[in-house]
Enzyme design. Sequence first.
Site, PDB file in Angstrom:
ATOM      1  N   TYR A 118     -28.463  61.986  -8.494  1.00 48.21           N
ATOM      2  CA  TYR A 118     -29.229  62.058  -9.744  1.00 48.21           C
ATOM      3  C   TYR A 118     -30.711  61.799  -9.506  1.00 48.21           C
ATOM      4  O   TYR A 118     -31.072  60.960  -8.689  1.00 48.21           O
ATOM      5  CB  TYR A 118     -28.703  61.026 -10.736  1.00 48.21           C
ATOM      6  CG  TYR A 118     -27.380  61.391 -11.365  1.00 48.21           C
ATOM      7  CD1 TYR A 118     -27.184  62.644 -11.964  1.00 48.21           C
ATOM      8  CD2 TYR A 118     -26.326  60.480 -11.369  1.00 48.21           C
ATOM      9  CE1 TYR A 118     -25.971  62.959 -12.554  1.00 48.21           C
ATOM     10  CE2 TYR A 118     -25.109  60.793 -11.961  1.00 48.21           C
ATOM     11  CZ  TYR A 118     -24.934  62.033 -12.544  1.00 48.21           C
ATOM     12  OH  TYR A 118     -23.732  62.352 -13.127  1.00 48.21           O
ATOM     13  N   LYS A 129     -12.272  30.827 -12.434  1.00 50.48           N
ATOM     14  CA  LYS A 129     -12.893  31.576 -13.536  1.00 50.48           C
ATOM     15  C   LYS A 129     -13.249  32.998 -13.081  1.00 50.48           C
ATOM     16  O   LYS A 129     -13.249  33.291 -11.876  1.00 50.48           O
ATOM     17  CB  LYS A 129     -14.148  30.834 -14.012  1.00 50.48           C
ATOM     18  CG  LYS A 129     -15.232  30.686 -12.948  1.00 50.48           C
ATOM     19  CD  LYS A 129     -16.295  29.669 -13.380  1.00 50.48           C
ATOM     20  CE  LYS A 129     -17.383  29.515 -12.323  1.00 50.48           C
ATOM     21  NZ  LYS A 129     -18.277  28.379 -12.622  1.00 50.48           N
TER      22      LYS A 129
HETATM   23  C1  LIG Z   1     -18.433  27.553 -11.397  1.00 47.19           C
HETATM   24  C2  LIG Z   1     -18.482  26.083 -11.381  1.00 47.19           C
HETATM   25  C3  LIG Z   1     -18.046  25.361 -10.240  1.00 47.19           C
HETATM   26  C4  LIG Z   1     -17.705  26.030  -8.930  1.00 47.19           C
HETATM   27  O1  LIG Z   1     -18.888  26.219  -8.163  1.00 47.19           O
HETATM   28  P1  LIG Z   1     -18.868  26.866  -6.691  1.00 47.19           P
HETATM   29  O2  LIG Z   1     -20.297  26.855  -6.270  1.00 47.19           O
HETATM   30  O3  LIG Z   1     -18.342  28.244  -6.859  1.00 47.19           O
HETATM   31  O4  LIG Z   1     -17.975  26.024  -5.862  1.00 47.19           O
HETATM   32  C5  LIG Z   1     -17.969  23.985 -10.340  1.00 47.19           C
HETATM   33  N1  LIG Z   1     -18.326  23.340 -11.477  1.00 47.19           N
HETATM   34  C6  LIG Z   1     -18.793  23.998 -12.574  1.00 47.19           C
HETATM   35  C7  LIG Z   1     -19.202  23.219 -13.781  1.00 47.19           C
HETATM   36  C8  LIG Z   1     -18.904  25.384 -12.553  1.00 47.19           C
HETATM   37  O5  LIG Z   1     -19.389  26.035 -13.615  1.00 47.19           O
END
Ligand SMILES: *Cc1c(COP(=O)(O)O)cnc(C)c1O
Length: 367
Positions: free
Chosen positions: A263, A37
């Site tokens: 800035y 993702k």
């Molecule tokens: C993002 C996510 C993961 C991955 O988690 P990590 O800590 O990056 O390994 C796994 N399960 C769900 C439901 C998630 O939202």
Amino acid sequence: MGIYETTLEIDLRALTHNFQFLKSKLQPKTKFMAVVKAFGYGSDAIEIAKHLESLEVDYFAVAYTSEGMALRDAGIETPIMVLHPLPIHFDEIIERCLEPSLYNAKTLKGFIEVAKKHAQKDYPIHIKFNTGLNRLGFWENDVEYIIEKLKATSSVKVLSILSHLAASEDLTERSFTQHQIGTFKKIASEFERKVGYEVKMHQCNTSGILNYPEAHFDMVRSGIGLYGFGNDPKFDDHLRPIASLKSVISQIHTIEPGETVGYNRAYKAPYFQRTATIPVGHADGISRIYGNEKGWVMIKGKKAPIIGNVCMDMIMVNITDIDCKEGDEVVIFGKGSSANALAENAGTISYELITSVSQRVKRTVLR
Ligand SMILES: *Cc1c(COP(=O)(O)O)cnc(C)c1O
């Protein structure tokens, strides 16, 4: 390879290493779902997914439907679970062979209707249970309701049930996590008994894989570990960051005591010093929290603190003690400069820093 502009270098050899390290923690029968993702945690989801597909990963997970569609457009054929599907995208989920993780009555009923409309039989779905994170998911006492809905249709079939741990990286929360695992096991056995066919179960993210081997079940879902972070120094040592954010020095100034930088004149020079301007700013993912010496970059292996406020397109750093010139390479994080240390010093976590690298930043891939 020389660096001539702000570039995110993605090292696929490090990805192979991390994947193999995480797999070495699993039983051979346990499947591996790679979480890609948020553009592959800020890198490049398509490059990451293609490489993991070549290494025969079992599954991908994305947060939203559009992310899954982008993988399908790029030719990814491995099953893809959508962690947080929204009803407006249910048609696209079916059209692109994505698999929804359904989390409440509205999404379950809605998806069954859409699957029926598309004349689907046994369309693969996943059911998400809340066991304590209180974010997404059905509750333990919803099993009866879900089974009733499933028995009334042949349009969908449950491939797996899942839950998510709230504090898998925090060992002071071990008893809470164990309680989540126990609750999930109870739900799974009731679910399988009532639905009448085999259903896979998964609960662990990266820290769950590393800290709770008893909860690997049929599959694990790993994101941050693939990208090189174990949420614990003892695991970080075995993982390699896959992404390095690099840039160059655009210009060097020598300033007098009392002169200010940037800035709002936020930095005031206490002595004669040299500053370097780097072409990376908050629009590239370096949040303003890293300004005013909360953050740094590495130049010639030395720390150059960010002085003054982070601008949209630039930062200025103190290079008084560093022998460097215009055009020299700058490492913001990655190989040679830990994203973890940088994030933590500014009060955030590696997840936020690495996923923030914006789409303006050029990506290159090391194979
Ligand atoms: C993002 C996510 C993961 C991955 O988690 P990590 O800590 O990056 O390994 C796994 N399960 C769900 C439901 C998630 O939202």
